[in-house]
Scaffold this motif. Structure first.
Motif, PDB file in Angstrom:
ATOM      1  N   GLY A 105       0.825  -1.205   0.000  1.00  0.00           N
ATOM      2  CA  GLY A 105       0.000   0.000   0.000  1.00  0.00           C
ATOM      3  C   GLY A 105       0.850   1.241   0.000  1.00  0.00           C
ATOM      4  O   GLY A 105       2.072   1.197   0.074  1.00  0.00           O
ATOM      5  N   SER A 106       0.171   2.400  -0.062  1.00  0.00           N
ATOM      6  CA  SER A 106       0.884   3.666  -0.186  1.00  0.00           C
ATOM      7  C   SER A 106       1.652   4.023   1.080  1.00  0.00           C
ATOM      8  O   SER A 106       2.557   4.839   1.030  1.00  0.00           O
ATOM      9  CB  SER A 106      -0.107   4.788  -0.530  1.00  0.00           C
ATOM     10  N   ALA A 107       1.297   3.444   2.237  1.00  0.00           N
ATOM     11  CA  ALA A 107       2.005   3.742   3.482  1.00  0.00           C
ATOM     12  C   ALA A 107       2.630   2.470   4.027  1.00  0.00           C
ATOM     13  O   ALA A 107       2.603   2.201   5.206  1.00  0.00           O
ATOM     14  CB  ALA A 107       1.051   4.352   4.498  1.00  0.00           C
ATOM     15  N   HIS A 108       3.228   1.669   3.125  1.00  0.00           N
ATOM     16  CA  HIS A 108       3.694   0.352   3.530  1.00  0.00           C
ATOM     17  C   HIS A 108       4.829   0.394   4.544  1.00  0.00           C
ATOM     18  O   HIS A 108       5.041  -0.560   5.268  1.00  0.00           O
ATOM     19  CB  HIS A 108       4.138  -0.450   2.303  1.00  0.00           C
ATOM     20  N   ASP A 109       5.572   1.517   4.610  1.00  0.00           N
ATOM     21  CA  ASP A 109       6.644   1.583   5.590  1.00  0.00           C
ATOM     22  C   ASP A 109       6.256   2.413   6.806  1.00  0.00           C
ATOM     23  O   ASP A 109       7.102   2.799   7.595  1.00  0.00           O
ATOM     24  CB  ASP A 109       7.914   2.155   4.943  1.00  0.00           C
ATOM     25  N   ALA A 110       4.950   2.694   6.956  1.00  0.00           N
ATOM     26  CA  ALA A 110       4.414   3.361   8.142  1.00  0.00           C
ATOM     27  C   ALA A 110       4.904   4.794   8.298  1.00  0.00           C
ATOM     28  O   ALA A 110       4.994   5.293   9.400  1.00  0.00           O
ATOM     29  CB  ALA A 110       4.734   2.552   9.412  1.00  0.00           C
ATOM     30  N   GLU A 115       0.370  17.376   4.661  1.00  0.00           N
ATOM     31  CA  GLU A 115       0.042  17.978   3.370  1.00  0.00           C
ATOM     32  C   GLU A 115       0.764  19.316   3.230  1.00  0.00           C
ATOM     33  O   GLU A 115       0.695  20.166   4.114  1.00  0.00           O
ATOM     34  CB  GLU A 115      -1.462  18.184   3.263  1.00  0.00           C
ATOM     35  N   GLY A 116       1.494  19.468   2.127  1.00  0.00           N
ATOM     36  CA  GLY A 116       2.212  20.710   1.883  1.00  0.00           C
ATOM     37  C   GLY A 116       3.534  20.825   2.615  1.00  0.00           C
ATOM     38  O   GLY A 116       4.182  21.868   2.556  1.00  0.00           O
ATOM     39  N   GLN A 117       3.964  19.780   3.323  1.00  0.00           N
ATOM     40  CA  GLN A 117       5.213  19.841   4.068  1.00  0.00           C
ATOM     41  C   GLN A 117       6.398  19.921   3.116  1.00  0.00           C
ATOM     42  O   GLN A 117       6.574  19.068   2.248  1.00  0.00           O
ATOM     43  CB  GLN A 117       5.340  18.620   4.973  1.00  0.00           C
ATOM     44  N   ALA A 118       7.235  20.947   3.274  1.00  0.00           N
ATOM     45  CA  ALA A 118       8.360  21.167   2.373  1.00  0.00           C
ATOM     46  C   ALA A 118       9.441  20.118   2.584  1.00  0.00           C
ATOM     47  O   ALA A 118       9.725  19.721   3.715  1.00  0.00           O
ATOM     48  CB  ALA A 118       8.934  22.564   2.586  1.00  0.00           C
ATOM     49  N   ASP A 119      10.029  19.663   1.480  1.00  0.00           N
ATOM     50  CA  ASP A 119      11.155  18.729   1.507  1.00  0.00           C
ATOM     51  C   ASP A 119      10.844  17.434   2.241  1.00  0.00           C
ATOM     52  O   ASP A 119      11.737  16.795   2.801  1.00  0.00           O
ATOM     53  CB  ASP A 119      12.393  19.390   2.140  1.00  0.00           C
ATOM     54  N   ALA A 120       9.578  17.030   2.265  1.00  0.00           N
ATOM     55  CA  ALA A 120       9.197  15.813   2.999  1.00  0.00           C
ATOM     56  C   ALA A 120       9.431  14.560   2.170  1.00  0.00           C
ATOM     57  O   ALA A 120       9.646  13.485   2.716  1.00  0.00           O
ATOM     58  CB  ALA A 120       7.735  15.898   3.425  1.00  0.00           C
ATOM     59  N   ILE A 121       9.383  14.677   0.847  1.00  0.00           N
ATOM     60  CA  ILE A 121       9.520  13.520  -0.033  1.00  0.00           C
ATOM     61  C   ILE A 121      10.754  13.705  -0.897  1.00  0.00           C
ATOM     62  O   ILE A 121      10.936  14.741  -1.531  1.00  0.00           O
ATOM     63  CB  ILE A 121       8.271  13.352  -0.916  1.00  0.00           C
ATOM     64  N   THR A 122      11.607  12.691  -0.912  1.00  0.00           N
ATOM     65  CA  THR A 122      12.808  12.725  -1.736  1.00  0.00           C
ATOM     66  C   THR A 122      12.635  11.820  -2.937  1.00  0.00           C
ATOM     67  O   THR A 122      11.706  11.006  -2.998  1.00  0.00           O
ATOM     68  CB  THR A 122      14.036  12.274  -0.927  1.00  0.00           C
ATOM     69  N   VAL A 123      13.541  11.940  -3.909  1.00  0.00           N
ATOM     70  CA  VAL A 123      13.464  11.127  -5.126  1.00  0.00           C
ATOM     71  C   VAL A 123      13.548   9.639  -4.796  1.00  0.00           C
ATOM     72  O   VAL A 123      12.886   8.801  -5.405  1.00  0.00           O
ATOM     73  CB  VAL A 123      14.594  11.529  -6.098  1.00  0.00           C
ATOM     74  N   ALA A 124      14.376   9.295  -3.773  1.00  0.00           N
ATOM     75  CA  ALA A 124      14.560   7.883  -3.427  1.00  0.00           C
ATOM     76  C   ALA A 124      13.293   7.238  -2.890  1.00  0.00           C
ATOM     77  O   ALA A 124      13.159   6.014  -2.908  1.00  0.00           O
ATOM     78  CB  ALA A 124      15.687   7.763  -2.394  1.00  0.00           C
ATOM     79  N   ILE A 126      10.277   7.588  -4.139  1.00  0.00           N
ATOM     80  CA  ILE A 126       9.261   7.474  -5.183  1.00  0.00           C
ATOM     81  C   ILE A 126       9.569   6.283  -6.071  1.00  0.00           C
ATOM     82  O   ILE A 126      10.695   6.078  -6.504  1.00  0.00           O
ATOM     83  CB  ILE A 126       9.206   8.762  -6.028  1.00  0.00           C
ATOM     84  N   THR A 127       8.535   5.465  -6.332  1.00  0.00           N
ATOM     85  CA  THR A 127       8.646   4.317  -7.231  1.00  0.00           C
ATOM     86  C   THR A 127       7.576   4.440  -8.307  1.00  0.00           C
ATOM     87  O   THR A 127       6.405   4.645  -7.986  1.00  0.00           O
ATOM     88  CB  THR A 127       8.452   2.998  -6.469  1.00  0.00           C
ATOM     89  N   PRO A 128       7.902   4.319  -9.621  1.00  0.00           N
ATOM     90  CA  PRO A 128       9.263   4.103 -10.143  1.00  0.00           C
ATOM     91  C   PRO A 128      10.108   5.362 -10.050  1.00  0.00           C
ATOM     92  O   PRO A 128       9.609   6.420  -9.670  1.00  0.00           O
ATOM     93  CB  PRO A 128       8.996   3.736 -11.610  1.00  0.00           C
ATOM     94  N   ASP A 129      11.392   5.219 -10.405  1.00  0.00           N
ATOM     95  CA  ASP A 129      12.297   6.360 -10.323  1.00  0.00           C
ATOM     96  C   ASP A 129      11.789   7.517 -11.167  1.00  0.00           C
ATOM     97  O   ASP A 129      11.158   7.324 -12.203  1.00  0.00           O
ATOM     98  CB  ASP A 129      13.706   5.972 -10.795  1.00  0.00           C
ATOM     99  N   MET A 130      12.048   8.735 -10.711  1.00  0.00           N
ATOM    100  CA  MET A 130      11.622   9.916 -11.446  1.00  0.00           C
ATOM    101  C   MET A 130      12.846  10.663 -11.968  1.00  0.00           C
ATOM    102  O   MET A 130      13.961  10.460 -11.487  1.00  0.00           O
ATOM    103  CB  MET A 130      10.798  10.849 -10.546  1.00  0.00           C
TER     104      MET A 130
END
Length: 257
Positions: A105-110, A115-124, A126-130
């Protein structure tokens, strides 16, 4: 009334009023006991003339109502609410704790981000790679545009996931490339060294024909070449089915004959 007389005293005869029954239970011979059921506590207070009845552990759930985003409520038996696909699940509290990682699922690693949090998501994450950059150009805020330069066309194909980059004809359209050949795309004359050509090909300077060792195969009338080894080369023109020598030494030979 006589001592021990049966039914000699009724409730109406007693001052103040007495309890003759409790919720439908009457015991003319003595007290009525309140019994603690499951998850119920009963605390009598004789001094305060109170009986406190409380639900221990929240009491029994008598019904489960499935609200927005849930399905499967009920009032009896085993009730298992299900999350409705696409409806979402809203949590009113500030945090939602997962005791173990999801299997999928989308939160498989808990892990969650606000929402809107800056720099919360890195490229690593995201699947597949972007694509984070394109040939050294990064644009974290959006897409990267490919700009057509001179004589270049760019054709994106979103359905085919392709971008075709091709060299286009010059803007003035003088020449056309066809395979390994290039030819004039205009109907007039071609000038080399002159801006006013008088013939289909007008060279305003020295024209060099590179000498060849042998005549070309499949000649046609009008073909011209310089043929021969160094020191014995001549100019030839193919006319009426044969090669004819054009340089002066050939004319002197003809005049002598």
């Amino acid at each position: 009334v006589n001592e021990g007389q049966t039914d000699g005293v009724t409730a109406d005869m007693v001052v103040p009023d007495v309890v003759s029954s409790l919720d439908g239970v009457a015991n003319d011979a003595g007290d009525i006991d309140l019994i603690e059921g499951v998850n119920i506590t009963i605390i009598p207070d004789d001094t305060g003339n109170t009986i406190t009845i409380a639900a221990a552990g929240g009491g029994d759930i008598t019904a489960v109502t499935a609200g927005s985003g849930l399905a499967g409520g009920g009032t009896d038996g085993d009730v298992t609410p299900d999350v409705v696909t696409g409806a979402g699940l809203e949590v009113a509290a500030d945090t939602l704790k997962l005791t173990a990682a999801y299997e999928n699922g989308s939160a498989h690693d808990a892990r969650f981000v606000n929402e809107g949090q800056a720099d919360a998501i890195t490229v690593a994450m995201i699947t597949p790679d972007m694509v984070s950059s394109l040939d050294g150009v990064s644009n974290d805020g959006g897409g990267i545009d490919l700009v057509e330069g001179s004589n270049v066309t760019i054709t994106p194909n979103d359905a085919g996931n392709t971008i075709t980059i091709a060299a286009s004809d010059p803007a003035d359209g003088d020449w056309t490339v066809s395979g390994n050949d290039v030819y004039s795309a205009v109907s007039g004359n071609v000038g080399i060294g002159t801006s006013s050509p008088a013939r289909k090909l007008h060279v305003s300077d020295v024209l060099r024909l590179e000498p060849v060792a042998d005549f070309p195969s499949s000649p046609s009338d009008g073909d011209i070449c310089v043929k021969g080894a160094s020191g014995s080369r001549h100019i030839y023109c193919y006319l009426n089915g044969s090669w004819v020598q054009l340089d002066p030494s050939a004319r002197r030979t003809e005049e002598t004959q």
